[in-house]
Enzyme design. Structure first.
Site, PDB file in Angstrom:
ATOM      1  N   PHE A 220       0.805  -1.221   0.000  1.00  0.00           N
ATOM      2  CA  PHE A 220       0.000   0.000   0.000  1.00  0.00           C
ATOM      3  C   PHE A 220       0.839   1.273   0.000  1.00  0.00           C
ATOM      4  O   PHE A 220       0.351   2.339  -0.384  1.00  0.00           O
ATOM      5  CB  PHE A 220      -0.935   0.029   1.223  1.00  0.00           C
ATOM      6  CG  PHE A 220      -0.240   0.366   2.523  1.00  0.00           C
ATOM      7  CD1 PHE A 220      -0.019   1.690   2.894  1.00  0.00           C
ATOM      8  CD2 PHE A 220       0.195  -0.637   3.379  1.00  0.00           C
ATOM      9  CE1 PHE A 220       0.632   2.004   4.090  1.00  0.00           C
ATOM     10  CE2 PHE A 220       0.845  -0.332   4.568  1.00  0.00           C
ATOM     11  CZ  PHE A 220       1.059   0.999   4.921  1.00  0.00           C
ATOM     12  N   LYS A 244      -1.205  -7.600  -8.830  1.00  0.00           N
ATOM     13  CA  LYS A 244      -2.158  -7.456  -7.726  1.00  0.00           C
ATOM     14  C   LYS A 244      -1.771  -6.235  -6.900  1.00  0.00           C
ATOM     15  O   LYS A 244      -0.867  -6.293  -6.069  1.00  0.00           O
ATOM     16  CB  LYS A 244      -2.184  -8.683  -6.811  1.00  0.00           C
ATOM     17  CG  LYS A 244      -3.375  -8.659  -5.836  1.00  0.00           C
ATOM     18  CD  LYS A 244      -3.173  -9.477  -4.586  1.00  0.00           C
ATOM     19  CE  LYS A 244      -2.533  -8.690  -3.483  1.00  0.00           C
ATOM     20  NZ  LYS A 244      -3.383  -7.588  -2.934  1.00  0.00           N
ATOM     21  N   GLU A 247      -5.072  -3.919  -1.934  1.00  0.00           N
ATOM     22  CA  GLU A 247      -6.509  -3.678  -1.852  1.00  0.00           C
ATOM     23  C   GLU A 247      -6.828  -2.370  -1.130  1.00  0.00           C
ATOM     24  O   GLU A 247      -7.959  -1.900  -1.148  1.00  0.00           O
ATOM     25  CB  GLU A 247      -7.202  -4.850  -1.140  1.00  0.00           C
ATOM     26  CG  GLU A 247      -6.812  -5.070   0.308  1.00  0.00           C
ATOM     27  CD  GLU A 247      -5.542  -5.900   0.489  1.00  0.00           C
ATOM     28  OE1 GLU A 247      -5.320  -6.389   1.621  1.00  0.00           O
ATOM     29  OE2 GLU A 247      -4.780  -6.058  -0.498  1.00  0.00           O
ATOM     30  N   ARG A 248      -5.784  -1.755  -0.531  1.00  0.00           N
ATOM     31  CA  ARG A 248      -5.999  -0.493   0.178  1.00  0.00           C
ATOM     32  C   ARG A 248      -5.902   0.720  -0.730  1.00  0.00           C
ATOM     33  O   ARG A 248      -6.390   1.797  -0.381  1.00  0.00           O
ATOM     34  CB  ARG A 248      -4.974  -0.349   1.304  1.00  0.00           C
ATOM     35  CG  ARG A 248      -5.078  -1.431   2.375  1.00  0.00           C
ATOM     36  CD  ARG A 248      -4.000  -1.239   3.409  1.00  0.00           C
ATOM     37  NE  ARG A 248      -4.049  -2.244   4.464  1.00  0.00           N
ATOM     38  CZ  ARG A 248      -3.245  -2.263   5.516  1.00  0.00           C
ATOM     39  NH1 ARG A 248      -2.327  -1.321   5.643  1.00  0.00           N
ATOM     40  NH2 ARG A 248      -3.348  -3.198   6.429  1.00  0.00           N
ATOM     41  N   CYS A 352       9.731   1.534   3.595  1.00  0.00           N
ATOM     42  CA  CYS A 352      10.707   0.579   4.095  1.00  0.00           C
ATOM     43  C   CYS A 352      12.097   1.185   4.211  1.00  0.00           C
ATOM     44  O   CYS A 352      12.978   0.597   4.824  1.00  0.00           O
ATOM     45  CB  CYS A 352      10.742  -0.668   3.220  1.00  0.00           C
ATOM     46  SG  CYS A 352      11.327  -0.371   1.540  1.00  0.00           S
ATOM     47  N   GLU A 452       9.489  -3.110  13.589  1.00  0.00           N
ATOM     48  CA  GLU A 452       9.330  -2.020  12.626  1.00  0.00           C
ATOM     49  C   GLU A 452       8.029  -1.300  12.945  1.00  0.00           C
ATOM     50  O   GLU A 452       6.942  -1.894  12.885  1.00  0.00           O
ATOM     51  CB  GLU A 452       9.301  -2.552  11.192  1.00  0.00           C
ATOM     52  CG  GLU A 452       9.219  -1.468  10.148  1.00  0.00           C
ATOM     53  CD  GLU A 452       9.219  -2.011   8.723  1.00  0.00           C
ATOM     54  OE1 GLU A 452       9.631  -1.278   7.812  1.00  0.00           O
ATOM     55  OE2 GLU A 452       8.806  -3.167   8.530  1.00  0.00           O
TER      56      GLU A 452
END
Length: 571
Positions: A220, A244, A247-248, A352, A452
């Site tokens: 996302f 893919k 979905e967010r 990240c 994290e």
């Protein structure tokens, strides 16, 4: 304002099933400023009735520039055979604007039939796409790059609405993906083979060929950049891809699909499916999918890597991180503090490569109050607001997790130097906001250090020497990125030699290399498996396989040669 409301209401329809208009006089080779974009949108909207539909020189005229509530949000479609198709699913995932938690769209959990149809489409397209000349694929990529530049602000607006980034940061998201696509245009110099004469009249040649059908499972936090890490390299090397998006926030991927179609990608080369765990499992288990690229969390990445590898697939998985910066006493104070504040809290810490951990060497711990003062001055607001420095985090659940990890640090003895919990901008009281937060006097045993946080939280540890800093950083399981701030070349040289992280910055807080020649090179627990890196030369190798051909053509067997009249002198 009325025009803005009109744009917001039509947002998702335009993102998934766009209305295209011809505007031959318009050229947008670079992203506009926010104010210039708003002016351009208003002018285009006012004159749209004079523009006629066409397939070329297209400009999208209605995309959002506010967080206003959308009336009757439409469903997100999926993409197969170069068509946007309404899903027949009974399972939908609500997607909310992180700044307001208003409903933006519903994302389908693709059905079994839809998932299979996407792979069927790619399988049907692959033979012809593989046989397409490299120069023709390159021409399509040139057009794709030009269209991304043309629709830069539209892509960024989708990211701001669905993911929460500031508009300026969202444009940077698009840029870093665009650079990969631009580099892919140089494929004719990157995909050359080798030839060697191995014996008299015998040679061996090597070629790189596509794998077939590949898949990308995207996170996302970079809705445009990560799909563009995968799609250009995979397709220009002759593969077909199943994408893919998260979905967010799938909107940017859907725009990229529209642009890919306009650029000339044939039916089936790019297909987009939606969903969560069920879709991931399908991608892992489907035998026709030969390789998987993944960026995301540790748990999901380890699962995809392990299960995908067991199925015989190539898997590249970029996982979690805990990026450190060692601050040396001789560092340029102003540059260092500004770098830290930007790298720790930009994108609300949801990247990240966020600089989430400071290692204060010697007296530099005295700099922390000034770091906190500058961080407190950042404007935490809706991403479309002028002057916003960071927006909300992705969801209420993410906010709760971040705040819980901050509290765990306090409970374990850390000093809460700056507390951003409970932040509520006046216009957005229902958003998922966390302000810049700083925990000092942290130790390596604390949960806030070991995990994290993935939010705008900076944890600070104290050591006495450079050696202590290197030892502390190297003991951490992650190895995505690291930085050192110093004015000493000898100190920097010692640090870069002894440190174990894959991406090292010297007075550079986020040292991700450009895609022109280099790859993303995190290591240790930040990468699952062997050195399979995204984009660059190593990315190209991931999406292709070597073939060698050894041939023997005897010179004396050549036809249509000159006749010989002399008597032979040998047997």
């Amino acid at each position: 304002m009325a025009a803005r409301r009109l744009l917001s209401r039509s947002l998702l329809s335009s993102l998934r099933t766009p209305t295209i208009y011809t505007a031959p006089a318009l050229r947008m080779p670079a992203p506009l400023s926010k104010s210039a974009t708003q002016t351009a949108v208003r002018r285009l909207t006012a004159t749209a009735q004079h523009l006629k539909p066409a397939a070329a020189a297209a400009v999208q005229v209605d995309y959002p520039m506010t967080h206003e509530k959308i009336s009757n949000p439409p469903n997100t479609k999926w993409f197969v055979d170069n068509q946007f198709v309404e899903s027949k699913t009974s399972q939908w995932i609500d997607l909310h604007d992180p700044a307001t938690n208003n409903l933006v769209t519903r994302v389908p959990q693709s059905t079994d039939a839809e998932l299979k149809a996407a792979v069927d489409s790619a399988e049907k397209a692959f033979p012809a796409w593989r046989a397409t000349s490299l120069l023709h694929r390159q021409q399509i990529m040139f057009k794709f790059v030009a269209l991304i530049r043309q629709h830069w602000d539209r892509l960024a607006a989708s990211i701001t609405l669905e993911q929460g980034k500031t508009f300026a940061d969202a444009k940077g998201d698009v840029l870093r993906g665009l650079q990969v696509a631009e580099t892919a245009c140089g494929i004719t110099t990157q995909l050359t083979g080798e030839v060697l004469e191995v014996s008299k009249d015998m040679e061996t040649r090597s070629y790189r060929e596509p794998l077939g059908i590949v898949a990308a499972i995207c996170p996302f936090n970079f809705p445009a950049m990560i799909p563009l890490w995968c799609l250009p390299v995979a397709t220009i090397t002759g593969n077909c891809i199943i994408l893919k998006p998260s979905e967010r926030d799938p909107g940017a991927s859907m725009i990229l699909a529209e642009l890919a179609k306009e650029a000339g990608f044939p039916d089936g080369v790019i297909n987009i499916v939606h969903g969560s765990a069920k879709t991931v499992d399908f991608i892992i288990d489907e035998p026709r999918i030969k390789a998987i690229s993944f960026v995301g969390s540790d748990k999901a990445g380890q699962y995809i890597y392990t299960r995908g590898s067991e199925k015989g697939k190539r898997v590249q998985a970029n996982l979690g991180a805990k990026n450190h910066a060692a601050i040396m006493p001789d560092a340029n104070r102003n540059h260092t503090i500004n770098s830290i504040v930007g790298a720790a809290f930009g994108a609300a810490g949801q990247r990240c490569m966020a600089l989430s951990t400071l290692v204060m060497v010697g007296e530099t711990k005295e700099w922390l109050p000034e770091i906190a003062k500058r961080a407190a001055q950042l404007n935490v607001n809706g991403g479309f607001e002028e002057g916003a420095d960071l927006g909300p985090v992705i969801s209420p659940q993410a906010r709760e997790k971040i705040e819980a990890l901050v509290q765990s640090g306090v409970d374990e003895g850390a000093t809460l130097l700056l507390d951003g919990r409970g932040h509520k901008p006046a216009k957005y009281p229902n958003g998922n906001f966390v302000g810049p937060t700083i925990l000092a006097d942290v130790t390596t045993e604390m949960k806030c250090y070991q995990e994290e946080i993935f939010g705008p939280v900076l944890v600070c540890l104290n050591v006495e020497t450079l050696e202590d800093a290197i030892e502390l950083i190297n003991k951490n399981k992650y190895g995505n990125g690291v930085a050192v701030f110093t004015q000493s070349g000898a100190t920097a040289g010692r640090f870069q030699k002894d440190i174990e992280a894959g991406q090292v910055g010297i007075n550079v807080p986020i040292p991700v290399p450009l895609a022109t020649s280099f790859s993303f090179t995190g290591n240790k627990a930040s990468i699952a498996g062997n050195a399979n890196y995204f984009y660059g030369r190593h990315g190209l190798q991931f999406y292709t396989q070597l073939k060698t051909v050894t041939s023997h053509w005897r010179a004396e067997d050549a036809v249509a040669t000159r006749a010989k009249t002399e008597m032979p002198t040998h047997h």
